[in-house]
Every structure is written in structure tokens, then in C-alpha cells.
Scaffold this motif. Sequence first.
Motif, PDB file in Angstrom:
ATOM      1  N   LEU A 127      -4.059  11.757 -26.087  1.00 25.99           N
ATOM      2  CA  LEU A 127      -2.987  11.438 -25.152  1.00 25.99           C
ATOM      3  C   LEU A 127      -3.590  11.278 -23.760  1.00 25.99           C
ATOM      4  O   LEU A 127      -4.055  12.240 -23.151  1.00 25.99           O
ATOM      5  CB  LEU A 127      -1.932  12.537 -25.140  1.00 25.99           C
ATOM      6  N   SER A 128      -3.597  10.038 -23.282  1.00 23.53           N
ATOM      7  CA  SER A 128      -4.110   9.740 -21.945  1.00 23.53           C
ATOM      8  C   SER A 128      -2.940   9.684 -20.971  1.00 23.53           C
ATOM      9  O   SER A 128      -1.875   9.140 -21.296  1.00 23.53           O
ATOM     10  CB  SER A 128      -4.859   8.409 -21.949  1.00 23.53           C
ATOM     11  N   ALA A 129      -3.143  10.243 -19.785  1.00 22.13           N
ATOM     12  CA  ALA A 129      -2.065  10.272 -18.794  1.00 22.13           C
ATOM     13  C   ALA A 129      -2.575   9.783 -17.451  1.00 22.13           C
ATOM     14  O   ALA A 129      -3.737  10.012 -17.084  1.00 22.13           O
ATOM     15  CB  ALA A 129      -1.500  11.679 -18.654  1.00 22.13           C
ATOM     16  N   THR A 130      -1.706   9.097 -16.725  1.00 16.77           N
ATOM     17  CA  THR A 130      -1.985   8.698 -15.348  1.00 16.77           C
ATOM     18  C   THR A 130      -1.120   9.527 -14.410  1.00 16.77           C
ATOM     19  O   THR A 130      -0.060  10.020 -14.787  1.00 16.77           O
ATOM     20  CB  THR A 130      -1.700   7.214 -15.122  1.00 16.77           C
ATOM     21  N   ILE A 131      -1.591   9.666 -13.177  1.00 20.35           N
ATOM     22  CA  ILE A 131      -0.835  10.395 -12.157  1.00 20.35           C
ATOM     23  C   ILE A 131      -0.693   9.471 -10.954  1.00 20.35           C
ATOM     24  O   ILE A 131      -1.269   9.694  -9.894  1.00 20.35           O
ATOM     25  CB  ILE A 131      -1.551  11.711 -11.790  1.00 20.35           C
ATOM     26  N   GLY A 132       0.050   8.397 -11.132  1.00 18.08           N
ATOM     27  CA  GLY A 132       0.140   7.362 -10.121  1.00 18.08           C
ATOM     28  C   GLY A 132      -1.003   6.373 -10.279  1.00 18.08           C
ATOM     29  O   GLY A 132      -2.055   6.703 -10.815  1.00 18.08           O
ATOM     30  N   LEU A 133      -0.779   5.158  -9.796  1.00 19.63           N
ATOM     31  CA  LEU A 133      -1.763   4.091  -9.961  1.00 19.63           C
ATOM     32  C   LEU A 133      -2.398   3.723  -8.626  1.00 19.63           C
ATOM     33  O   LEU A 133      -1.790   3.883  -7.562  1.00 19.63           O
ATOM     34  CB  LEU A 133      -1.112   2.855 -10.585  1.00 19.63           C
ATOM     35  N   LYS A 134      -3.603   3.215  -8.701  1.00 20.86           N
ATOM     36  CA  LYS A 134      -4.362   2.794  -7.525  1.00 20.86           C
ATOM     37  C   LYS A 134      -3.507   1.883  -6.657  1.00 20.86           C
ATOM     38  O   LYS A 134      -2.789   1.011  -7.171  1.00 20.86           O
ATOM     39  CB  LYS A 134      -5.625   2.064  -7.983  1.00 20.86           C
ATOM     40  N   ASN A 135      -3.592   2.063  -5.329  1.00 23.26           N
ATOM     41  CA  ASN A 135      -2.707   1.302  -4.446  1.00 23.26           C
ATOM     42  C   ASN A 135      -3.423   0.621  -3.285  1.00 23.26           C
ATOM     43  O   ASN A 135      -2.778  -0.029  -2.459  1.00 23.26           O
ATOM     44  CB  ASN A 135      -1.622   2.219  -3.865  1.00 23.26           C
ATOM     45  N   TYR A 136      -4.734   0.762  -3.210  1.00 24.08           N
ATOM     46  CA  TYR A 136      -5.403   0.206  -2.035  1.00 24.08           C
ATOM     47  C   TYR A 136      -6.826  -0.220  -2.403  1.00 24.08           C
ATOM     48  O   TYR A 136      -7.449   0.354  -3.302  1.00 24.08           O
ATOM     49  CB  TYR A 136      -5.454   1.231  -0.895  1.00 24.08           C
TER      50      TYR A 136
ATOM     51  N   CYS B 208       0.861  -1.185   0.000  1.00 21.17           N
ATOM     52  CA  CYS B 208       0.000   0.000   0.000  1.00 21.17           C
ATOM     53  C   CYS B 208       0.897   1.233   0.000  1.00 21.17           C
ATOM     54  O   CYS B 208       1.417   1.618  -1.026  1.00 21.17           O
ATOM     55  CB  CYS B 208      -0.982  -0.002   1.166  1.00 21.17           C
ATOM     56  N   GLY B 209       1.108   1.868   1.153  1.00 13.18           N
ATOM     57  CA  GLY B 209       2.134   2.891   1.305  1.00 13.18           C
ATOM     58  C   GLY B 209       1.984   4.108   0.412  1.00 13.18           C
ATOM     59  O   GLY B 209       2.964   4.827   0.203  1.00 13.18           O
ATOM     60  N   GLU B 210       0.770   4.352  -0.155  1.00 13.68           N
ATOM     61  CA  GLU B 210       0.613   5.465  -1.099  1.00 13.68           C
ATOM     62  C   GLU B 210       1.710   5.382  -2.152  1.00 13.68           C
ATOM     63  O   GLU B 210       2.347   6.359  -2.523  1.00 13.68           O
ATOM     64  CB  GLU B 210       0.638   6.818  -0.374  1.00 13.68           C
ATOM     65  N   TRP B 211       1.914   4.187  -2.641  1.00 13.35           N
ATOM     66  CA  TRP B 211       2.984   3.879  -3.582  1.00 13.35           C
ATOM     67  C   TRP B 211       2.343   3.263  -4.820  1.00 13.35           C
ATOM     68  O   TRP B 211       1.358   2.538  -4.723  1.00 13.35           O
ATOM     69  CB  TRP B 211       3.965   2.904  -2.940  1.00 13.35           C
ATOM     70  N   ASN B 212       2.901   3.542  -5.977  1.00  9.65           N
ATOM     71  CA  ASN B 212       2.336   3.079  -7.235  1.00  9.65           C
ATOM     72  C   ASN B 212       1.978   1.585  -7.175  1.00  9.65           C
ATOM     73  O   ASN B 212       2.835   0.742  -6.926  1.00  9.65           O
ATOM     74  CB  ASN B 212       3.359   3.312  -8.351  1.00  9.65           C
ATOM     75  N   TYR B 213       0.697   1.272  -7.399  1.00 10.20           N
ATOM     76  CA  TYR B 213       0.199  -0.105  -7.399  1.00 10.20           C
ATOM     77  C   TYR B 213       0.463  -0.826  -6.073  1.00 10.20           C
ATOM     78  O   TYR B 213       0.526  -2.059  -6.031  1.00 10.20           O
ATOM     79  CB  TYR B 213       0.818  -0.886  -8.560  1.00 10.20           C
ATOM     80  N   GLY B 214       0.620  -0.056  -5.007  1.00 15.37           N
ATOM     81  CA  GLY B 214       0.897  -0.671  -3.717  1.00 15.37           C
ATOM     82  C   GLY B 214       2.193  -1.447  -3.694  1.00 15.37           C
ATOM     83  O   GLY B 214       2.384  -2.341  -2.877  1.00 15.37           O
ATOM     84  N   GLY B 215       3.118  -1.071  -4.591  1.00 17.17           N
ATOM     85  CA  GLY B 215       4.411  -1.735  -4.669  1.00 17.17           C
ATOM     86  C   GLY B 215       4.460  -2.913  -5.612  1.00 17.17           C
ATOM     87  O   GLY B 215       5.541  -3.436  -5.901  1.00 17.17           O
ATOM     88  N   LEU B 216       3.318  -3.374  -6.094  1.00 23.21           N
ATOM     89  CA  LEU B 216       3.310  -4.526  -7.004  1.00 23.21           C
ATOM     90  C   LEU B 216       3.664  -4.061  -8.418  1.00 23.21           C
ATOM     91  O   LEU B 216       3.115  -3.080  -8.908  1.00 23.21           O
ATOM     92  CB  LEU B 216       1.945  -5.210  -6.999  1.00 23.21           C
ATOM     93  N   PRO B 217       4.563  -4.753  -9.095  1.00 20.57           N
ATOM     94  CA  PRO B 217       4.963  -4.338 -10.445  1.00 20.57           C
ATOM     95  C   PRO B 217       3.811  -4.501 -11.436  1.00 20.57           C
ATOM     96  O   PRO B 217       3.067  -5.490 -11.400  1.00 20.57           O
ATOM     97  CB  PRO B 217       6.111  -5.286 -10.796  1.00 20.57           C
ATOM     98  N   ALA B 218       3.684  -3.539 -12.346  1.00 21.37           N
ATOM     99  CA  ALA B 218       2.613  -3.610 -13.347  1.00 21.37           C
ATOM    100  C   ALA B 218       2.802  -4.787 -14.293  1.00 21.37           C
ATOM    101  O   ALA B 218       1.816  -5.290 -14.861  1.00 21.37           O
ATOM    102  CB  ALA B 218       2.553  -2.300 -14.131  1.00 21.37           C
TER     103      ALA B 218
ATOM    104  N   SER C  73       0.493  -0.227 -21.770  1.00 22.31           N
ATOM    105  CA  SER C  73       1.789   0.451 -21.669  1.00 22.31           C
ATOM    106  C   SER C  73       2.745  -0.235 -20.707  1.00 22.31           C
ATOM    107  O   SER C  73       3.937   0.087 -20.693  1.00 22.31           O
ATOM    108  CB  SER C  73       1.582   1.895 -21.208  1.00 22.31           C
ATOM    109  N   GLY C  74       2.233  -1.167 -19.879  1.00 22.85           N
ATOM    110  CA  GLY C  74       3.088  -1.770 -18.864  1.00 22.85           C
ATOM    111  C   GLY C  74       3.536  -0.767 -17.819  1.00 22.85           C
ATOM    112  O   GLY C  74       4.488  -1.015 -17.089  1.00 22.85           O
ATOM    113  N   ASP C  75       2.857   0.377 -17.762  1.00 17.28           N
ATOM    114  CA  ASP C  75       3.189   1.459 -16.829  1.00 17.28           C
ATOM    115  C   ASP C  75       4.657   1.881 -16.958  1.00 17.28           C
ATOM    116  O   ASP C  75       5.291   2.261 -15.977  1.00 17.28           O
ATOM    117  CB  ASP C  75       2.880   1.059 -15.378  1.00 17.28           C
ATOM    118  N   GLN C  76       5.184   1.824 -18.177  1.00 18.77           N
ATOM    119  CA  GLN C  76       6.553   2.294 -18.402  1.00 18.77           C
ATOM    120  C   GLN C  76       6.600   3.802 -18.627  1.00 18.77           C
ATOM    121  O   GLN C  76       7.668   4.396 -18.712  1.00 18.77           O
ATOM    122  CB  GLN C  76       7.166   1.562 -19.603  1.00 18.77           C
TER     123      GLN C  76
END
Length: 827
Positions: free
Chosen positions: A543-552, A119-129, A472-475
Amino acid sequence: MERVSWQPLALLLLAAAAAVASGTEVGYDGRSMVIDGERRLLISGSIHYPRSTPEMWPDLIRKAKEGGLDAIETYVFWNGHEPRRRQYNFEGSYDIVRFFKEVQDAGMYAILRIGPYICGEWNYGGLPAWLRDISGMQFRMHNNPFEQEMETFTTLIVDKLKEAKMFAGQGGPIILSQIENEYGNVMDKLNNDESASEYIHWCAAMANKQNVGVPWIMCQQDQDVPPNVINTCNGFYCHDWFPKRTDIPKIWTENWTGWFKAWDKPDFHRSAEDIAFSVAMFFQTRGSLQNYYMYHGGTNFGRTSGGPYITTSYDYDAPLDEYGNIRQPKYGHLKDLHNVLKSMEKILLHGDYKDTTMGNTNVMVTKYTLDNSSACFISNKFDDKEVNVTLDDGATHVVPAWSVSILPDCKTVAYNSAKIKTQTSVMVKRPGVETVTDGLAWSWMPENLHPFMTDEKGNFRKNELLEQIATSGDQSDYLWYRTSLEHKGESNYKLHVNTTGHELYAFVNGKLVGRHYAPNGGFVFQMETPVKLHSGKNYISLLSATIGLKNYGALFEMMPAGIVGGPVKLVDTVTNTTAYDLSNSSWSYKAGLAGEYRETHLDKAKDRSQWRGGTIPVHRPFTWYKATFEAPTGEEPVVADLLGLGKGVVWVNGNNLGRYWPSYVAADMDGCRRCDYRGTFMADGDGQKCLTGCNEPSQRFYHVPRSFLKAGEPNTMVLFEEAGGDPTRVSFHTVAVGAACAEAAEVGDEVALACSHGRTISSVDVASLGVTRGKCGAYQGGCESKAALAAFTAACVGKESCTVRHTEDFRAGSGCDSGVLTVQATC
């Protein structure tokens, strides 16, 4: 035959035996952790290694130890260590072994929270895309693809730390390990109770199979607790929580010292009084190990380190601020509490105890007894009134509202959570050296959008609108959706796009025609913008953009991003009906921007001719900017003030400082207009309080670690300005204590004041007995004590720190009856 000496072999055996002998034995019982046969009362704090730099680690850990902490706790960040499958990163801020060695060198314990979901307010809760690319993958459920990858990574981390002898039994600092994270919060929402139960029991079995020699914990796992693990508590308060079994100790893995911040939210502040109240209540109710989350929050450097819409700052209102400065009075008030608790360690962990409610469940006295000694806690959970409590010896003690008094001998109050005796520090940002504050010389380069303005070149084509993360594999934060259509004559339409992305830019025939972003938490919006098509072939680029990924949350990885499914259509402006539905047209896909592929942020020599000087365009979207600057002198932390910019990413000397978005103004919330430490702290709902920064830029100051800078030579800042801003307003500052204040000091108290980073006290401005207006840094006197002012001036001016005892003499000639002293000094 050659004679072989036995001595080297004997020495090796002795060395091995010594190594084993130097190891620490860790266990537990129903009262506490047991280390080398002794019950221990332990206080820990979270410091996340990727949210700071290796150069910062020793100072952060030293300050934690000096603040009374026994242990440092950290998550392990899977997507940082394995950004691509089987490609590992253990360098720089991800050098986890170096981090734990720093903890060991400081003589502290460590708590390893592998997760690897964090979790940790971290991209995907730390799990790799990239996990999503594996066939049959279900995150955090009982399925072979996920469990195989999870075990592979967990084993990798454990083996790496074993090799470095970092576990307690090997002589290392790690005394606890955690597997999974807050799974109990989502188990009943996963729509498959059997799979969830099988998974969490598999986690425990897999962890214990690692043979690390220390206990495993699971936080927030109050239901369906596997054997051979300790379940623990997370939250703002854990005094009313107890573990599921009586043979395991009461552990608090996360005492939230503040709260994380999103781009549309003001700053959260949890008072020192309330945190101290929660800690004292926890140890009053048989707590044995408590961890502050966060003790140093740090910074979300880079694009993979923040969850959805989380700011680059992860300050968390922690005792050590984002830059590593001591936050007073929080740091000192908790340090005083730690010292009192440690003095009572033996009686709290070995003594008999008795809880007595004093006529109301909001008031409780807890008495611990061991041999002929005793220790007492008196807690008052009323948030609107103080109480008088008479103990067995007949003495009456006044306990302020929402506070705990601690009496190590059941006679004298050594600590009250509501009475702060340490200084308050006001941090100020000072301009850097003249070459910085006079303005930076900028050059610029347009982002090359031309290759993306047609649908002719892409990675692949598909007759449907795909989900962004999987595609995109979140690259990159960015994914291009491009198509074309033949049109007869000229006509006006509305371009309608339905998206689950965070941002969207629309181009038609190479011209930017619209931009929209989702409010925080929405992530579903429609963009409608007028467009004009010409006769012949027309190109539409989205052009679609993300601002960090869901983490919880349950099934958080299933939350889509991008223009998945659409629809995308052209609407007739006259009839308001669909003229063209493009959702199933042939779409060409390409992730990222041209500047990302060229690594423009690295300012490579072969690319320097591309930069343009002269007049710098401002408020121009999709533009790169570059400037050189000198590092501010000294050792004070450095920040870049990016006020005036729109939205984008910033690098210094190739180091990614994170996303910026100072044009996003924080919401106005009721919590900005009321602050009282008394009462339950809340991060959501109507109970929010003590907020600051409403109607101000969500974040304007960005940490530039000293290790990113080069002294005595030019440093390079590169900006990618996505939305359009004014880089000429960018400046650099240093951060240090500006004013130091002591408040509510009583006669007999030792009043200590201190500056920081070698700065000295230049003046003592206020020494008042009982009457002050304003707040620290802007106090106005009243009832001034000339004697106190003279004493503090003599003891403090010209020194980095000083201590003066508050005496009755200070009241002479002041005209005030109050013995309560307020002092303000300028650094």
C-alpha cells in the motif's frame, strides 16, 4: 394594432446606462494604479476562499478593512473547481462569486489571481491530476493540450465573474487579474527556452483576449516580459526590485508575512517589526501597491488542498491567525503603518522625490515634495546599530537598527517600524463544555483490508510497477500494488521495496509486516522487512500513500510517486542475494480504501450497525473511530486537540478537517534558540530565526469551523487512524485572547488593551516602568507604578477594551527614571 408603451424600454436603457456609468475605470502609469482618473496607493491582503468557510468570509474581510487594507487578493483553485474533467464545483467554500460579492459588500477592491497554476503549497500547484490523462500533455509549456485546457478553465472563471458583474468596469470589485504564476523562476530550467517563451507570450495574449476591462499582471516575470502585462515582485523584501518598463507601476504581489509549515518543521514567525520595515522600505522606493501573502492563511481542509508534506494548518503567521483571530501586535502595528502611508498618498504618488545616502548605502533619506509640502522616509538597514540622521531643518533623528522612520511633514516622526505601539495578545486554548472535556464516548470499526490481501480483484493488471499519480488519478492518497507467487516449502526472506512514494505499508499473506515513510523532501526510500513464505501460493500487497503532491519547480509534475519501476524483490537472508525479483510480475492495481468507497466518514444510517462499542482498541492501525460531542458554547473559534493520535484523516459532521499527523515531531533547529527582528528574514538555510515548536508535535490542534457544528444537538467526529493512535485523548477547546499587554509605551501614548469574543478584562496584573522579566502573559514586575496600576484597573477591569493615556503622573513614587511603560492584563 396594439399600442406598445416606450416607457419599459426607456427605463431598461436608462438602467443599463446607469450600470455602465457606475463602473470603475482602471488603468495605470509609471507611478501607480489609476482608478477613475486618480492615482491610488493600495494595500492588499491574501485571503483564500477555500482555506476558510463562507460563514467566516464577512468577518475576515471586515477585519482586513479595519486593518487598513483596500483590497483582498485570492488565487483561483483549478483542481478544487474542476476535480474531474468538465465536472465543476462552485459550492460552499468554492463559491468564488459569493466570495467576491462579500468583498464588494465590504466596499473593498479585489485582485483575481487566476493562474491557473498557483503553487500556493496546494496539491499539484492547483493543476488537476486528470490533465496527465490527456495525450500529448506538457504542463506549462507551449503545447495545444495544455493551452486548450488552461484557456477553457480561464474563460470559465472569467465568464462566471462577468455574469455576476464582478469586474471593475461592470461596477464590481476586481481591479487586477493575474495570469500564470512565478513562471520566470522556472523558465530557464524547463530545457526548452523557445517553448517556454512561446507559452508565456501565449498566456498574455490569451488573457488580454478575455476582455476583462482591467490590467493583467504576471508575478516574478522579470525576464521575457510579454507586452500588455504588468510584471510584479514576490518575496520577503521588494524595495530593491523595479519593473522592467518605466511605464508600469511598482507592485508587490506577495509580501510573505511568515512561512508555510511542513510536518517535520517547527513554526515560522516573522516579526511585526521586520514586516513593517519591508513595507515602509517598499513605499519609500516608489512602491504603489503591496499585498500581504498571507493576511489570513487559514486551513488546508480536505486531501487536495496541501502540497507535499504540508501541514493541515496554513496559519502562515499572518495578521489574522488560522482561526480568524487578530494576531497582535502584527495586525495593529501594520494598521498604524497603513494609516500613516494613506495620509501621504497624494505626495507619494504625485510629488518629486530625491534619495540621499547618508555616508553609507545602508542609511538613506528619501524626500518627497509637492507644492509647498514635503514628506520624508529615513531608512537604516544596519542590523546592529542605530544611527543619528540630521535633516535639512537641522533636526537630528535617532533611527533604530533595521528600521524606517516616516515623517509625513519631514519634521516629526509619526511612525518607526521598530517601535510597536499596539498591544501584544497571548492566545490561549480553553477547555470546551464539560461533556467534551470529560472524555468522548467512542465506537470503532476496522478498515476492511481483506479484499486487498490477495491479487484476485483489482481495477486492472500489468506486468510492471506503475507510477501512482497517473494510475490513481489522485482520487485517493492510497494505491494498492498486489501480486502473488508460488513457493515450495517454508523460507525466510527480506522483502525489499524501492519507492518514490511518501509512505509504504507491506502485507504478506494478510499480515502487516512493515511500514516506512520518507523524510520530508526525500520521497525516495527503500524498505526492507523480514517476511516468511509458506508452501504454496503467497500474496504480497503493498500500500503506497502520498501526503500531498509536488507543487513547485520546473517540471514538478514529472516527479513520480509510488513504486514506479521498483525494484520489488525477495532477498535471501543467508546469501543476501536476490531470490525473486517481482518487479515484472503480474501486478493487480486498486486505488483507495474500502472505507473510502463506503464513505464511512459520512456515518450513513445503513452503516451504523457496523460500529462497535465496548472496550476501544488503541494503537491499532487501519481503524475507524467515531464519537459524538456537543459544540462548545459561545462564538470563540473551536479546535480539536488530536494529541495521542498517529496519522490519518478527521471529519466533523462529514466535513473533512484535513490530514492529521501529531505523532510526527518537528525537528530541532537553531532558529528555535534565537530571535531578533533585526536582519534579513530567511525561511531556508542557516539564517532561520524566531522558530517555535522544536521537538514538539508538528501539529496537534485542528480548526473546527463553527459552521461545521450544530448547536444544541449531537455532532459527530470520525477518524480514520492509519498508523495507530489513542482516540481517547482527543478533546475540544476554544481559542481566544488570554493576556493583553502593551510594551514600550512612551509618555503621551494612548495605551489600548482589548480582549476578544465578548470576554472582558478580569484584572490588570502588571504596570511597570522600565523593569520587567518574562514575556507577555508571564511578566514579572519591578519598578511598579501604583498610579498606572490604579488608572488601568479603573479604566479596564470589566470591559472588553479600554484606552489610557500614559502620563508623567505614572512615574510619581515608582522610583524609576524610565518613562517606558509595560502593562499586562488578563482576559
